[in-house]
Design an enzyme around this catalytic site. Structure first.
Site, PDB file in Angstrom:
ATOM      1  N   ASN A  97       8.394  -5.122  -0.672  1.00  0.00           N
ATOM      2  CA  ASN A  97       8.248  -4.037   0.287  1.00  0.00           C
ATOM      3  C   ASN A  97       6.757  -4.016   0.631  1.00  0.00           C
ATOM      4  OD1 ASN A  97       7.895  -1.716   1.719  1.00  0.00           O
ATOM      5  ND2 ASN A  97       9.140  -0.421   0.376  1.00  0.00           N
ATOM      6  N   HIS A 118      12.803  -2.022   2.776  1.00  0.00           N
ATOM      7  CA  HIS A 118      12.146  -0.759   3.131  1.00  0.00           C
ATOM      8  C   HIS A 118      13.035   0.383   2.677  1.00  0.00           C
ATOM      9  CE1 HIS A 118       9.147  -2.868   5.384  1.00  0.00           C
ATOM     10  NE2 HIS A 118      10.116  -3.597   5.889  1.00  0.00           N
ATOM     11  N   TYR A 176      11.481   8.385   1.705  1.00  0.00           N
ATOM     12  CA  TYR A 176      11.303   7.400   0.640  1.00  0.00           C
ATOM     13  C   TYR A 176      12.083   7.702  -0.649  1.00  0.00           C
ATOM     14  CZ  TYR A 176       7.550   6.184   3.821  1.00  0.00           C
ATOM     15  OH  TYR A 176       6.847   5.828   4.938  1.00  0.00           O
ATOM     16  N   ALA A 184       3.019  -0.580   4.934  1.00  0.00           N
ATOM     17  CA  ALA A 184       2.551  -0.679   6.317  1.00  0.00           C
ATOM     18  C   ALA A 184       2.083  -2.090   6.684  1.00  0.00           C
ATOM     19  CB  ALA A 184       1.425   0.323   6.552  1.00  0.00           C
ATOM     20  N   PRO A 190       0.789  -1.227   0.000  1.00  0.00           N
ATOM     21  CA  PRO A 190       0.000   0.000   0.000  1.00  0.00           C
ATOM     22  C   PRO A 190       0.826   1.284   0.000  1.00  0.00           C
ATOM     23  CG  PRO A 190      -0.886  -1.545   1.594  1.00  0.00           C
ATOM     24  CD  PRO A 190       0.375  -2.150   1.056  1.00  0.00           C
ATOM     25  N   ASN A 191       0.350   2.225  -0.768  1.00  0.00           N
ATOM     26  CA  ASN A 191       0.868   3.601  -0.851  1.00  0.00           C
ATOM     27  C   ASN A 191       2.187   3.753  -1.615  1.00  0.00           C
ATOM     28  OD1 ASN A 191      -1.260   4.888   0.731  1.00  0.00           O
ATOM     29  ND2 ASN A 191      -0.421   3.732   2.447  1.00  0.00           N
ATOM     30  N   ARG A 229      12.318   5.244  13.247  1.00  0.00           N
ATOM     31  CA  ARG A 229      11.142   6.090  13.071  1.00  0.00           C
ATOM     32  C   ARG A 229      10.178   5.781  14.226  1.00  0.00           C
ATOM     33  NH1 ARG A 229       8.947   5.611   7.104  1.00  0.00           N
ATOM     34  NH2 ARG A 229       7.722   7.405   7.825  1.00  0.00           N
ATOM     35  N   ARG A 253       5.252  10.965  -2.116  1.00  0.00           N
ATOM     36  CA  ARG A 253       5.302  10.759  -0.666  1.00  0.00           C
ATOM     37  C   ARG A 253       6.567  11.393  -0.115  1.00  0.00           C
ATOM     38  NH1 ARG A 253       4.527   4.643   1.258  1.00  0.00           N
ATOM     39  NH2 ARG A 253       3.828   5.589   3.201  1.00  0.00           N
ATOM     40  N   GLU A 268      12.885  -8.798   2.249  1.00  0.00           N
ATOM     41  CA  GLU A 268      12.033  -7.648   2.573  1.00  0.00           C
ATOM     42  C   GLU A 268      12.864  -6.368   2.481  1.00  0.00           C
ATOM     43  OE1 GLU A 268       9.149  -8.020   5.756  1.00  0.00           O
ATOM     44  OE2 GLU A 268       9.972  -6.217   6.688  1.00  0.00           O
TER      45      GLU A 268
HETATM   46  C1  DQA Z   1       8.041   1.439   4.116  1.00  0.00           C
HETATM   47  C2  DQA Z   1       8.004   1.658   5.620  1.00  0.00           C
HETATM   48  C3  DQA Z   1       6.622   1.404   6.182  1.00  0.00           C
HETATM   49  O1  DQA Z   1       6.608   1.618   7.585  1.00  0.00           O
HETATM   50  C4  DQA Z   1       5.629   2.352   5.538  1.00  0.00           C
HETATM   51  O2  DQA Z   1       4.332   2.077   6.021  1.00  0.00           O
HETATM   52  C5  DQA Z   1       5.675   2.331   4.063  1.00  0.00           C
HETATM   53  C6  DQA Z   1       6.973   2.259   3.397  1.00  0.00           C
HETATM   54  C7  DQA Z   1       9.400   1.817   3.508  1.00  0.00           C
HETATM   55  O3  DQA Z   1       9.640   1.477   2.362  1.00  0.00           O
HETATM   56  O4  DQA Z   1      10.198   2.474   4.174  1.00  0.00           O
HETATM   57  O5  DQA Z   1       4.665   2.476   3.386  1.00  0.00           O
HETATM   58  O6  DQA Z   1       7.824   0.070   3.855  1.00  0.00           O
END
Ligand code: DQA
Length: 145
Positions: free
Chosen positions: A74, A100, A23, A77, A10-11, A107, A18, A98
């Site tokens: 990735n 990020h 990011y 959340a 998501p996102n 954070r 963002r 995984e």
């Molecule tokens: C993320 C870190 C997560 O906590 C966050 O919700 C994201 C992006 C990252 O790539 O740093 O959406 O996965």
């Protein structure tokens, strides 16, 4: 040809818009091109997928994992609470990494917990797009067949 999945939760469709401090400034399209370019050099095909929906991610991984050799994910959340994604990754029996973009360890507290990482051979965070290239190297070194 070896194949891997590159999965974004998501996102992550909003990369580039963002918070760039966390990011980076690459769009998702550019990030995928970067990974594909590197993968191409070592003879790996990359199949990309992004969804804002947990079930869609599970459906896609279930279907595609039958024909690939590894997964870079990735989970956004979902990392912090999705046991269905954890189960799904375990059930693939594939090496998963995984990634990020941001430094999740430094954070908010809720980001320090990953319920999906135990299904993975490694978790890379805080290296922005470089983390994805490291994940690719790890999967390549893991001698995926
Ligand atoms: C993320 C870190 C997560 O906590 C966050 O919700 C994201 C992006 C990252 O790539 O740093 O959406 O996965």
């Amino acid at each position: 040809m070896k194949k891997i999945l590159l999965i974004h939760g998501p996102n992550l469709n909003l990369l580039g818009v963002r918070d760039t401090k966390h990011y980076g400034d690459l769009t998702l399209e550019k990030l995928e091109s970067l990974v594909k370019e590197k993968a191409d050099e070592v003879g790996i095909e990359v199949i990309c997928y992004q969804s804002n929906h947990e079930g869609s991610l599970v459906d896609f991984i279930q279907e595609k994992s039958l024909n690939v050799n590894g997964i870079i994910i990735n989970p956004g959340a979902l990392t912090h609470y999705s046991y269905s994604l954890y189960d799904c990754l375990v059930d693939t029996n594939l090496p998963c990494v995984e990634v990020h973009l941001s430094d999740v360890e430094n954070r908010e507290d809720f980001r320090k917990i990953s319920v999906t990482a135990p299904a993975c051979i490694a978790k890379i965070s805080g290296k922005k797009e470089q983390g994805y290239l490291e994940a690719l190297e790890l999967l390549n070194a893991d001698n995926i067949n």
